[in-house]
Design an enzyme around this catalytic site. Structure first.
Site, PDB file in Angstrom:
ATOM      1  N   SER A  19       0.749  -1.101   0.112  1.00 19.33           N
ATOM      2  CA  SER A  19      -0.028   0.076   0.044  1.00 19.33           C
ATOM      3  C   SER A  19       1.037   1.158  -0.041  1.00 19.33           C
ATOM      4  O   SER A  19       2.079   1.216   0.285  1.00 19.33           O
ATOM      5  CB  SER A  19      -0.956   0.114   1.201  1.00 19.33           C
ATOM      6  OG  SER A  19      -1.496   0.954   1.348  1.00 19.33           O
ATOM      7  N   GLY A  20       0.156   2.447  -0.379  1.00 23.05           N
ATOM      8  CA  GLY A  20       0.786   3.792  -0.241  1.00 23.05           C
ATOM      9  C   GLY A  20       1.971   3.892  -0.822  1.00 23.05           C
ATOM     10  O   GLY A  20       2.603   3.641  -1.861  1.00 23.05           O
ATOM     11  N   ASP A  40       4.850  -7.928   4.022  1.00 21.27           N
ATOM     12  CA  ASP A  40       3.684  -6.965   4.218  1.00 21.27           C
ATOM     13  C   ASP A  40       2.660  -8.107   4.994  1.00 21.27           C
ATOM     14  O   ASP A  40       2.777  -9.195   4.540  1.00 21.27           O
ATOM     15  CB  ASP A  40       3.010  -6.376   3.266  1.00 21.27           C
ATOM     16  CG  ASP A  40       2.152  -5.125   3.384  1.00 21.27           C
ATOM     17  OD1 ASP A  40       1.370  -5.316   4.054  1.00 21.27           O
ATOM     18  OD2 ASP A  40       2.651  -3.884   3.067  1.00 21.27           O
ATOM     19  N   TYR A 161       3.297   7.528  18.487  1.00 32.16           N
ATOM     20  CA  TYR A 161       3.758   7.643  17.143  1.00 32.16           C
ATOM     21  C   TYR A 161       5.050   8.461  16.717  1.00 32.16           C
ATOM     22  O   TYR A 161       6.020   8.264  16.353  1.00 32.16           O
ATOM     23  CB  TYR A 161       2.652   8.086  16.043  1.00 32.16           C
ATOM     24  CG  TYR A 161       2.959   8.120  14.558  1.00 32.16           C
ATOM     25  CD1 TYR A 161       3.018   7.052  13.988  1.00 32.16           C
ATOM     26  CD2 TYR A 161       3.478   9.465  14.051  1.00 32.16           C
ATOM     27  CE1 TYR A 161       3.414   7.028  12.496  1.00 32.16           C
ATOM     28  CE2 TYR A 161       3.826   9.381  12.776  1.00 32.16           C
ATOM     29  CZ  TYR A 161       3.675   8.359  12.022  1.00 32.16           C
ATOM     30  OH  TYR A 161       4.216   8.306  10.750  1.00 32.16           O
ATOM     31  N   LYS A 165       9.058   7.482  15.651  1.00 29.07           N
ATOM     32  CA  LYS A 165       9.734   7.950  14.415  1.00 29.07           C
ATOM     33  C   LYS A 165      11.167   8.716  15.086  1.00 29.07           C
ATOM     34  O   LYS A 165      11.966   8.783  14.248  1.00 29.07           O
ATOM     35  CB  LYS A 165       8.873   9.074  13.677  1.00 29.07           C
ATOM     36  CG  LYS A 165       7.545   8.422  12.979  1.00 29.07           C
ATOM     37  CD  LYS A 165       7.947   7.084  12.261  1.00 29.07           C
ATOM     38  CE  LYS A 165       6.948   6.370  11.562  1.00 29.07           C
ATOM     39  NZ  LYS A 165       7.138   5.245  10.490  1.00 29.07           N
TER      40      LYS A 165
HETATM   41  N1  LIG Z   1       0.838   8.756   4.747  1.00 31.13           N
HETATM   42  C1  LIG Z   1       1.306   9.949   5.462  1.00 31.13           C
HETATM   43  O1  LIG Z   1       0.989  10.984   5.736  1.00 31.13           O
HETATM   44  C2  LIG Z   1       2.830   9.307   6.254  1.00 31.13           C
HETATM   45  C3  LIG Z   1       3.643  10.590   6.723  1.00 31.13           C
HETATM   46  C4  LIG Z   1       4.896  10.315   7.266  1.00 31.13           C
HETATM   47  C5  LIG Z   1       5.383   9.284   7.425  1.00 31.13           C
HETATM   48  N2  LIG Z   1       4.602   7.862   6.952  1.00 31.13           N
HETATM   49  C6  LIG Z   1       4.938   7.019   7.039  1.00 31.13           C
HETATM   50  O2  LIG Z   1       5.271   6.103   5.802  1.00 31.13           O
HETATM   51  C7  LIG Z   1       5.273   4.551   5.967  1.00 31.13           C
HETATM   52  C8  LIG Z   1       4.240   4.271   5.035  1.00 31.13           C
HETATM   53  O3  LIG Z   1       3.002   4.735   5.234  1.00 31.13           O
HETATM   54  P1  LIG Z   1       1.788   4.787   4.103  1.00 31.13           P
HETATM   55  O4  LIG Z   1       1.199   6.316   4.017  1.00 31.13           O
HETATM   56  O5  LIG Z   1       2.469   4.339   2.894  1.00 31.13           O
HETATM   57  O6  LIG Z   1       0.739   3.818   4.653  1.00 31.13           O
HETATM   58  P2  LIG Z   1       0.005   2.394   4.021  1.00 31.13           P
HETATM   59  O7  LIG Z   1      -1.176   2.284   5.262  1.00 31.13           O
HETATM   60  O8  LIG Z   1      -0.494   2.790   2.855  1.00 31.13           O
HETATM   61  O9  LIG Z   1       1.124   1.313   4.160  1.00 31.13           O
HETATM   62  C9  LIG Z   1       1.597   0.846   5.205  1.00 31.13           C
HETATM   63  C10 LIG Z   1       1.698  -0.577   4.926  1.00 31.13           C
HETATM   64  O10 LIG Z   1       2.300  -1.146   6.089  1.00 31.13           O
HETATM   65  C11 LIG Z   1       1.888  -2.495   6.280  1.00 31.13           C
HETATM   66  N3  LIG Z   1       1.659  -2.898   7.560  1.00 31.13           N
HETATM   67  C12 LIG Z   1       1.054  -2.147   8.614  1.00 31.13           C
HETATM   68  N4  LIG Z   1       1.146  -2.995   9.914  1.00 31.13           N
HETATM   69  C13 LIG Z   1       1.897  -4.045   9.585  1.00 31.13           C
HETATM   70  C14 LIG Z   1       2.227  -5.014  10.265  1.00 31.13           C
HETATM   71  N5  LIG Z   1       1.945  -5.297  11.571  1.00 31.13           N
HETATM   72  N6  LIG Z   1       2.792  -6.169   9.948  1.00 31.13           N
HETATM   73  C15 LIG Z   1       2.984  -6.147   8.425  1.00 31.13           C
HETATM   74  N7  LIG Z   1       2.796  -5.093   7.480  1.00 31.13           N
HETATM   75  C16 LIG Z   1       2.203  -4.229   8.115  1.00 31.13           C
HETATM   76  C17 LIG Z   1       0.172  -2.299   5.855  1.00 31.13           C
HETATM   77  O11 LIG Z   1      -0.307  -3.657   5.294  1.00 31.13           O
HETATM   78  C18 LIG Z   1       0.781  -1.503   4.661  1.00 31.13           C
HETATM   79  O12 LIG Z   1       0.865  -2.091   3.252  1.00 31.13           O
HETATM   80  C19 LIG Z   1       4.861   4.301   7.344  1.00 31.13           C
HETATM   81  O13 LIG Z   1       6.107   4.213   7.924  1.00 31.13           O
HETATM   82  C20 LIG Z   1       4.343   5.659   7.769  1.00 31.13           C
HETATM   83  O14 LIG Z   1       4.421   5.867   9.314  1.00 31.13           O
HETATM   84  C21 LIG Z   1       3.385   8.230   6.155  1.00 31.13           C
END
Ligand SMILES: NC(=O)c1ccc[n+]([C@@H]2O[C@H](COP(=O)([O-])OP(=O)(O)OC[C@H]3O[C@@H](n4cnc5c(N)ncnc54)[C@H](O)[C@@H]3O)[C@@H](O)[C@H]2O)c1
Length: 264
Positions: A19-20, A40, A161, A165
């Site tokens: 994802s993402g 994942d 959170y 980080k």
């Molecule tokens: N989206 C934002 O605004 C943002 C901002 C700053 C940092 N981040 C960081 O970016 C990273 C990616 O986030 P994203 O926005 O793509 O989110 P997302 O939810 O789209 O993707 C996160 C992925 O992590 C996997 N995941 C979550 N828990 C898990 C577990 N217990 N075991 C295995 N896999 C697991 C999920 O299945 C998912 O595929 C994260 O570390 C997040 O903290 C995101």
């Protein structure tokens, strides 16, 4: 010729590939001819070379996943993460303790010249102010003792959170010694708000400050904005960029210093 050509034929482990940001990074890697091993809890939609199911809340699942990875790898991208709307214990398990355990289990299998990039967040920008507390968590020798430390230091989801980080940013600075010892670079990417499925959770847990970031910078990041920087930092042809944190936030954090971003 693509900007990610250096990844052609390289074996890259990507966590959070379903994802993402992780999915977008995986898409770029596959287009560049990399061999992607996706870790994942959910199966990725993209056709990766290997998918290994993993649950970062369970250390035995991390051990089992590592056993399924054959031979050496070139790059490790720790992108999986959860927001502050979930249980603080889960936040610390996924964002810090699981990430650390996977990295430590794989470090001996990363080839010379390889790299590791962890995704942190601008939510971790106060790491210097909280360095003593961060170091105490990072001094725990393993996953289980980390879980015990977290139990003894209760926090709400938002703080968990941010703290998770802060820990990731400092962890990479500690792991920066691996360049000298093993020829492997380690860095962090710290995004501001990114248009992915968990952005709504961040808006809930962070509140108006997140809207301020969006307003002051003009937009949220796309997953592409972040994936491009992850791949730049982790590029196997780079040599001297190490143990640093790159904030990918449209300049918001620097704008606070520069004076063109106002907090109210
Ligand atoms: N989206 C934002 O605004 C943002 C901002 C700053 C940092 N981040 C960081 O970016 C990273 C990616 O986030 P994203 O926005 O793509 O989110 P997302 O939810 O789209 O993707 C996160 C992925 O992590 C996997 N995941 C979550 N828990 C898990 C577990 N217990 N075991 C295995 N896999 C697991 C999920 O299945 C998912 O595929 C994260 O570390 C997040 O903290 C995101």
């Amino acid at each position: 010729m693509s900007q990610h050509d250096a990844y052609k034929g390289k074996r890259v482990v990507v966590t959070g590939a379903a994802s993402g940001i992780g999915q977008q990074t995986t898409e770029f890697l596959l287009a560049a001819g990399a061999k992607v091993i996706a870790l994942d809890r959910n199966a990725p939609a993209l056709k990766v070379d290997q998918y290994i199911s993993i649950d970062f809340t369970k250390p035995e699942s991390i051990t089992a996943a590592v056993k399924e990875i054959d031979g050496e790898i070139d790059v490790l991208l720790n992108i999986a993460g959860v927001p502050g709307t979930v249980d603080p214990d889960v936040v610390m398990r996924v964002n810090v303790l699981g990430l650390r355990m996977l990295t430590e289990l794989l470090i001996n299998r990363i080839r010379l010249g390889g790299s590791i990039t962890h995704v942190a967040s601008i939510a971790g920008a106060q790491w210097a102010a909280n360095l003593d507390e961060v170091k105490r968590l990072l001094e725990t020798p393993d996953y289980e003792s980390g879980v015990d430390w977290v139990k003894d230091h209760p926090m709400d989801g938002k703080r968990a959170y941010d703290f998770s980080k802060e820990c990731v940013v400092v962890m990479a600075k500690q792991q920066g010694q691996w360049l000298r010892e093993r020829g492997i670079r380690v860095n962090t990417v710290s995004p501001g708000p990114v248009q992915t499925p968990i952005l709504k959770d961040f808006r809930e847990s962070v509140g108006p400050l997140l809207d301020l970031v969006t307003r002051e910078t003009g937009r949220d990041a796309t997953a592409t904005d972040i994936a491009r920087v992850i791949l730049f930092l982790s590029d196997p042809t780079l040599e001297w960029l190490n143990a640093t944190d790159v904030q990918v936030d449209g300049g918001f954090m620097s704008g606070l210093v520069g004076g063109w971003v106002k907090l109210n």
